[in-house]
Design an enzyme around this catalytic site. Structure first.
Site, short mmCIF file in Angstrom:
data_model
loop_
_atom_site.label_atom_id
_atom_site.label_comp_id
_atom_site.label_asym_id
_atom_site.label_seq_id
_atom_site.Cartn_x
_atom_site.Cartn_y
_atom_site.Cartn_z
N GLU A 35 -9.98 5.63 6.81
CA GLU A 35 -8.56 5.92 6.87
C GLU A 35 -8.13 7.21 6.13
O GLU A 35 -7.23 7.91 6.62
CB GLU A 35 -7.75 4.75 6.30
CG GLU A 35 -7.86 3.46 7.09
CD GLU A 35 -7.35 2.28 6.29
OE1 GLU A 35 -8.07 1.82 5.39
OE2 GLU A 35 -6.23 1.82 6.56
N ARG A 83 0.84 -1.21 0.00
CA ARG A 83 0.00 0.00 0.00
C ARG A 83 0.87 1.26 0.00
O ARG A 83 0.54 2.24 -0.66
CB ARG A 83 -0.98 0.00 1.18
CG ARG A 83 -2.00 1.13 1.10
CD ARG A 83 -3.12 0.97 2.11
NE ARG A 83 -4.16 0.06 1.70
CZ ARG A 83 -5.19 0.37 0.90
NH1 ARG A 83 -5.33 1.60 0.44
NH2 ARG A 83 -6.08 -0.54 0.56
#
Ligand code: MTE
Ligand code: HPA
Ligand code: MOS
Length: 743
Positions: A692, A310
């Protein structure tokens, strides 16, 4: 009667405040229940020469002491099976469990810990990324994402900047520490209450370490008192220890870490050390970028390879870069395994490029926002990421324009410069940063969910999904979706505890996709039932209750299971190529800070956040997520500094030494808003995930600090690492003060 889009209160709002909401350790003690704790390594790297538990065994109240010999299997791990539950001959971090202790009371546990005799031969530990690089101590393979001819672009570059940006880790600081209770059942069955984001993984690991088939273990999660990624994998260890004790003793067994212990033994956000080299034109257009990411994975893999993945897919962030090479390596060190933490590597990748944007601007003496806009992804062109995903429904250009306008950026940028020219005591800085956060697990198979919907004879509805409630409001959102799907009032619907008995093989509630996945599965279940109800109704438009009664008397099933899997995503990890994300959640923020030049103390004067979260299912909850995540991001980059002794023992293991933001650390002016987006249709009810992404807007505060320092660096690029604590800021200020002033 629609509830989606409305400010429905969080379904636990009252319970959280009154104390009615139950957490694992609130469950009353059962008859015969045992307390579980563990004896851990106080050496970061060593060989166990001798372990003697006989004296501890004889302490009154101690019921059992268990080592790895008592497990059917010791080895496990979510990606790479490299982790052991209980140390065998080698210990690899301080806090690593060696002996599980079961006792009638806490005093017996305390005495038992003292009475365990251990002799550990010290081996050389690795505590830094540099050390791990030297020793080639890595976790998994080095990964690469690349496009274009960066070598040629560097060779013909007008300007090149190079550097390393270092950022520290972060403790999750959930208010409820790790906890679990295991109840033995008949024929080796176990029922476990766990404060976990991932009941299915807890179930699977318990079955594995005890040598049971998975179906003998039921794991239930009512709620968590915060998790932030810290209970995606690391709730497993306490639950497995309690299960071991329950399995061996046939008595209920409870474990609940103290705050200090939790902060010592669990991992946190990955520290990263990122080397970069960037080529750009005199106009500030990036022509080539090379980034070498190194993370500190700790002693075991945990989720580190996925976190690195990520990070790598977020280095581009809001910016189109034609020629680019991104390399990612996870280092193995002798710290507790680092794990998922809100953003999941995204923040470390994004902050790297945002730092580069500031440096280019300072170098070219240009407005950093202008540099960002110039490099921003296009709407119809220049919209393909380095890993080949097309950025659809790109609102970044609009977000940059609108935030600058709303926050009055140009005027305030000038005011900051004027202020700095006139103040001898304080320094101000302002910065605008962006976020483009990919939504979906970056492991394709995790993007699935199932849900169970049951309707009772009075028309009331129970919904059970794999989603776990950690405060983020997923239960409320799913409740709204189900109420709307049936066209009934919200109070007919409640969300039930998450349990592996009702929802099998579920993914962690993570990657911000809890509502996307589980909400979609719940709606799928509702639709199956609705088809049957329509046949019962035969166009009569019966009121809900009557319809349900009629269906029951017609012997029509009033419950069903739904399933959802995200379509159109794929990811080739070896090639670093594909479409890993269903869509991107985007946003921009502008923050202004003021620094006391004598102490380095920083305060945030104002922050403006503007996000595209599609059509919000619950604007109030989403606003809470935006403000909370932003502040958590600010904490990561400013005050939350982890420190260790030279032996690797964590010093910052309680709020007395570890500083999370509090109410006084909020921006004095704090504007949090969203823009309308009619163009997003890929996700449920046109919503976008929010959990997030706003954490990454906290990066604007860090860049504002860098901007402030650029006023006193005599034209040089001020280097500052994260966290930019008052101490770090003061040291950077002092550094520049020592340098001779240029003419
Ligand atoms: N909000 C609260 N109040 N508490 C939490 O623990 N975890 C965050 C975010 N928001 C968290 C939170 C993290 S790390 C994620 S991935 C998402 O919530 C998970 O929930 P969602 O997918 O339902 O948004
Ligand atoms: N986020 C959180 N957890 C995960 C992910 C992710 O992208 N991928 C695998 N586990
Ligand atoms: Mo969140 S870090 O994906 O649990």
């Amino acid at each position: 009667m629609t509830t989606v889009g409305k400010n429905v209160p969080h379904d636990s709002a009252v319970g959280y405040v009154t104390g009615e909401s139950l957490y694992v350790d609130d469950v009353p003690f059962a008859k015969n229940e045992l307390i579980v704790d563990f004896f851990w390594s106080t050496v970061a790297h060593g060989r166990i020469r001798a372990l003697d538990t006989t004296a501890a065994c004889n302490i009154p109240g101690v019921v059992g002491l268990y080592t790895y010999h008592d497990l059917a299997h010791n080895l496990f791990g979510p990606i790479i099976k490299d982790e052991i539950l209980l140390a065998e001959d080698i210990v690899t971090f301080i806090g690593q469990p060696i002996v599980v202790i079961a006792a009638e009371n806490r005093e017996a546990i305390r005495l038992a810990k003292k009475a365990i005799k251990i002799d550990i031969e010290r081996l050389e530990p690795v505590f830094t990324i540099d050390d791990a690089k030297r020793k080639k101590q890595f976790i998994g393979p080095t990964r690469r994402i690349a496009r274009g001819d960066w070598n040629a672009a560097f060779a013909s570059a007008e300007h090149i900047l190079e550097g390393t940006w270092i950022n520290g880790g972060q403790d999750h600081f959930y208010l409820e520490s790790q906890a679990a209770i295991a109840y033995p059942g008949e024929f080796d069955q176990l029922s476990v209450l766990s404060s976990t984001q991932n009941p299915s993984e807890v179930q699977e690991v318990i079955a594995h370490v005890l040598g049971l088939p998975i179906n003998k273990v039921v794991v239930t999660t009512k709620r968590m008192g915060g998790a932030f990624g810290g209970k995606e994998c690391q709730a497993t260890h306490p639950a497995a220890m309690a299960a071991l004790v329950a399995h061996k003793t046939r008595r209920p067994a409870r474990i609940a870490y103290s705050k200090d212990d939790d902060m010592c033994v669990t991992g946190g956000r990955h520290p990263f050390q990122n080397d970069f080299k960037v080529a750009f034109t005199s106009d500030g257009l990036i022509t080539a970028l090379k980034v070498d990411l190194y993370s500190d994975g700790g002693a075991y893999a945990d989720l580190s390879p996925a976190v690195m993945g990520r990070a790598m897919t977020h280095v581009d962030n809001a910016y189109y870069i034609q020629n680019v090479e991104i390399i990612g390596t996870t280092c193995r060190t002798n710290f507790p395994p680092n794990t998922a933490f809100r953003g999941f590597g995204g923040p470390q990748g994004v902050a790297t490029i945002e730092n580069i944007m500031e440096e280019i601007a300072i170098y070219l003496k240009r407005d950093p926002l202008e540099i960002r806009k110039k490099n921003c992804y296009g709407v119809d062109d220049r919209n393909i990421t380095p890993y080949n995903q097309v950025v659809r429904n790109n609102l970044l250009p609009r977000l940059f324009a609108e935030i600058a306008d709303r926050a009055d950026y140009q005027r305030r940028r000038k005011e900051v410069a004027d202020f700095n020219a006139s103040s001898n005591t304080h320094l101000r800085g302002i910065a605008c940063t962006a976020v483009k956060f990919g939504i979906s697990f970056n492991t394709k198979f995790l993007n699935q969910a199932n849900a169970l919907v049951n309707i009772y004879l009075d028309g009331s509805v129970q919904v059970s999904t794999g989603a776990t409630e950690m405060g983020q409001g997923v239960n409320t959102k799913i409740r709204q979706l189900v109420a709307d799907e049936f066209g009934i009032a919200l109070d007919h619907v409640i969300l039930m505890p998450t349990s592996t008995e009702k929802n099998n093989n579920t993914s962690a509630t993570a990657a911000s996709s809890g509502t996307d996945l589980n909400g979609s599965a719940a709606v799928d279940a509702c639709r199956k039932i609705k088809v049957r109800l329509a046949e019962v109704d035969r166009g009569r438009n019966l009121p809900w209750r009557e319809l349900i009664k009629a269906a029951y008397h017609d012997r029509v099933s009033l419950g069903d299971k739904g399933f959802y899997s995200t379509q159109g995503i794929d990811w080739d990890v070896d090639k670093g190529c594909g479409t890993p994300f269903l869509y991107f959640t985007q946003g921009c923020a502008i923050s202004e800070v003021e620094i006391d030049r004598f102490t380095g103390m920083m305060k945030i004067l104002r922050s403006d956040l503007l996000m595209d979260i599609g059509k919000s299912i619950n604007p109030g909850i989403d606003r809470g997520q935006m403000t909370g995540a932003f502040v958590q991001g600010v904490g990561w980059l400013t005050t939350e500094e982890k420190r260790w002794t030279p032996d690797g023992d964590v010093l910052t293991h309680s709020p007395t030494t570890y500083k999370i933001p509090n109410i006084q650390d909020l921006p004095e002016i704090f504007n949090v808003d969203t823009i309308d987006n009619d163009g997003n249709t890929v996700n449920i009810r046109s919503s976008k995930a929010v959990g997030e992404p706003p954490l990454l807007l906290g990066i604007s505060v860090f860049m504002a600090i860098k901007n402030a320092l650029s006023f006193v660096s005599n034209g040089a690029i001020p280097k500052i690492n994260a966290p930019a604590t008052g101490e770090e800021i003061l040291m950077r200020l002092t550094e520049h003060r020592r340098k001779p002033v240029l003419a």
